[in-house]
Scaffold this motif. Structure first.
Motif, PDB file in Angstrom:
ATOM      1  N   ALA A   1      29.810 -17.704  16.119  1.00 30.57           N
ATOM      2  CA  ALA A   1      30.163 -16.540  15.296  1.00 30.57           C
ATOM      3  C   ALA A   1      29.254 -16.439  14.073  1.00 30.57           C
ATOM      4  N   LEU A   2      29.012 -17.557  13.409  1.00 32.29           N
ATOM      5  CA  LEU A   2      28.150 -17.565  12.223  1.00 32.29           C
ATOM      6  C   LEU A   2      26.700 -17.231  12.587  1.00 32.29           C
ATOM      7  N   SER A   3      26.256 -17.688  13.734  1.00 28.82           N
ATOM      8  CA  SER A   3      24.892 -17.402  14.178  1.00 28.82           C
ATOM      9  C   SER A   3      24.703 -15.907  14.439  1.00 28.82           C
ATOM     10  N   PHE A   4      25.692 -15.283  15.056  1.00 23.84           N
ATOM     11  CA  PHE A   4      25.603 -13.841  15.310  1.00 23.84           C
ATOM     12  C   PHE A   4      25.631 -13.063  14.001  1.00 23.84           C
TER      13      PHE A   4
ATOM     14  N   LEU B   1      22.497 -15.546  22.047  1.00 20.26           N
ATOM     15  CA  LEU B   1      21.744 -14.650  21.170  1.00 20.26           C
ATOM     16  C   LEU B   1      20.639 -13.931  21.947  1.00 20.26           C
ATOM     17  N   ARG B   2      19.941 -14.661  22.786  1.00 18.65           N
ATOM     18  CA  ARG B   2      18.857 -14.048  23.559  1.00 18.65           C
ATOM     19  C   ARG B   2      19.372 -13.005  24.545  1.00 18.65           C
TER      20      ARG B   2
ATOM     21  N   TYR C   1      20.526  -9.921  22.208  1.00 15.68           N
ATOM     22  CA  TYR C   1      19.409  -9.235  21.538  1.00 15.68           C
ATOM     23  C   TYR C   1      18.168  -9.387  22.412  1.00 15.68           C
ATOM     24  N   SER C   2      18.225  -8.809  23.589  1.00 13.48           N
ATOM     25  CA  SER C   2      17.198  -9.051  24.603  1.00 13.48           C
ATOM     26  C   SER C   2      15.862  -8.382  24.304  1.00 13.48           C
ATOM     27  N   ASN C   3      15.838  -7.457  23.343  1.00  9.87           N
ATOM     28  CA  ASN C   3      14.577  -6.761  23.072  1.00  9.87           C
ATOM     29  C   ASN C   3      13.918  -7.202  21.768  1.00  9.87           C
ATOM     30  N   ILE C   4      14.243  -8.403  21.323  1.00 10.33           N
ATOM     31  CA  ILE C   4      13.550  -8.990  20.172  1.00 10.33           C
ATOM     32  C   ILE C   4      13.327 -10.475  20.460  1.00 10.33           C
ATOM     33  N   PRO C   5      12.136 -11.008  20.204  1.00  6.43           N
ATOM     34  CA  PRO C   5      11.886 -12.433  20.459  1.00  6.43           C
ATOM     35  C   PRO C   5      12.758 -13.311  19.550  1.00  6.43           C
TER      36      PRO C   5
END
Length: 266
Positions: free
Chosen positions: A63-66, A95-96, A99-103
């Motif tokens: 949760a904190l990472s998001f 996360l990947r 947010y699949s369209n950002i490295p």
């Protein structure tokens, strides 16, 4: 999916690169990135309000990472470095996917280089309890367990010293001696720093273990991977001047910003 990253009219080159960590530790990775990508602009978010992540539950760390990534997304970053071993272990795959369209680049204990230079001694991996308990670390151990004697060393409490800006001195020295008290120093070949906070205490660690013990961290490898990805995507900043670094922290306290700048510049 965040549409701002799909707008062909936007110049990705000029966007900053985002970094986040559970606190000030990820600045050790940012320092390496600045060395090899000096013309880039950077946004750093330290979540010191919730540090350390290494003793929290998996659900809390995710949760904190998001939340941290959402903060960086709002600053229109072109790439994100999860400069936290615990967050990488727990949340990087989620996360990947989201947010699949950002490295999104993670970090893991630099066990491979430690094994490659090993002279037959023990390789000690210092990390938070959560990093050492996660599946990602278990897979890393499995990969190299027949090549060297690897000793996991949970270091609960060490992050808190560094968050206070304590990176040397008698109190920290005694803490490290206690952590290594069950090990014979001359049997240790190298120590792998499995938390991005730990590179800041290398000097004190060398005092405890002696200069013969090699101390290795994954910051340079992560920075190099960042460089490879933005080069492949042709999004490197082409300006000639030095980039700028903005530092934010969830504590919203000027003292933690001062500590952050001191660690980054030190």
């Amino acid at each position: 999916m965040h549409k701002e990253y799909l707008n062909a009219n936007d110049s990705m080159e000029d966007k900053p690169i985002g970094f986040f960590d559970s606190g000030v530790g990820g600045l050790s990775v940012l320092k390496e990135a600045i060395k090899i990508l000096p013309n880039e602009d950077y946004i750093y978010f330290g979540d010191s309000k919730n540090a350390p992540y290494g003793v929290k539950s998996v659900a809390e760390v995710k949760a904190l990472s998001f939340q941290a990534v959402e903060f960086l997304i709002k600053h229109k970053v072109k790439a994100i470095v999860v400069a936290c071993n615990t967050a990488t272990s727990v949340a990087i795959e989620d996360l990947r996917r989201h947010y699949s369209n950002i490295p999104i680049i993670g970090i893991e204990p630099a066990l491979k280089p430690a094994v490659e230079i090993n002279d037959g001694g023990k390789i000690v991996i210092m990390a938070t309890p959560m990093t050492l308990s996660e599946k990602k670390f278990a897979c890393l151990m499995e990969k190299y367990k027949y090549k060297a004697e690897i000793v996991p060393l949970p270091c609960a409490g060490l992050v808190e010293y560094i968050e206070k800006g304590i990176v040397q001195g008698e109190e920290l020295n005694n803490f490290l001696k206690d952590k290594f008290s069950h090990l014979i120093y001359n049997e240790i070949s190298s120590v792998v720093l499995g938390c991005t906070h730990y590179p800041f205490i290398k000097e004190e660690l060398n005092k405890v273990l002696g200069e013969k013990v090699k101390v290795i961290d994954g910051s340079l490898g992560t920075a190099a991977q960042l460089k490879r990805l933005i080069t492949e995507k042709n999004t490197r900043n082409k300006k000639k001047s030095m980039g700028e670094v903005q530092i934010f922290n969830s504590l919203e306290d000027e003292y933690i910003i001062k500590i952050s700048k001191k660690l980054l510049e030190g």
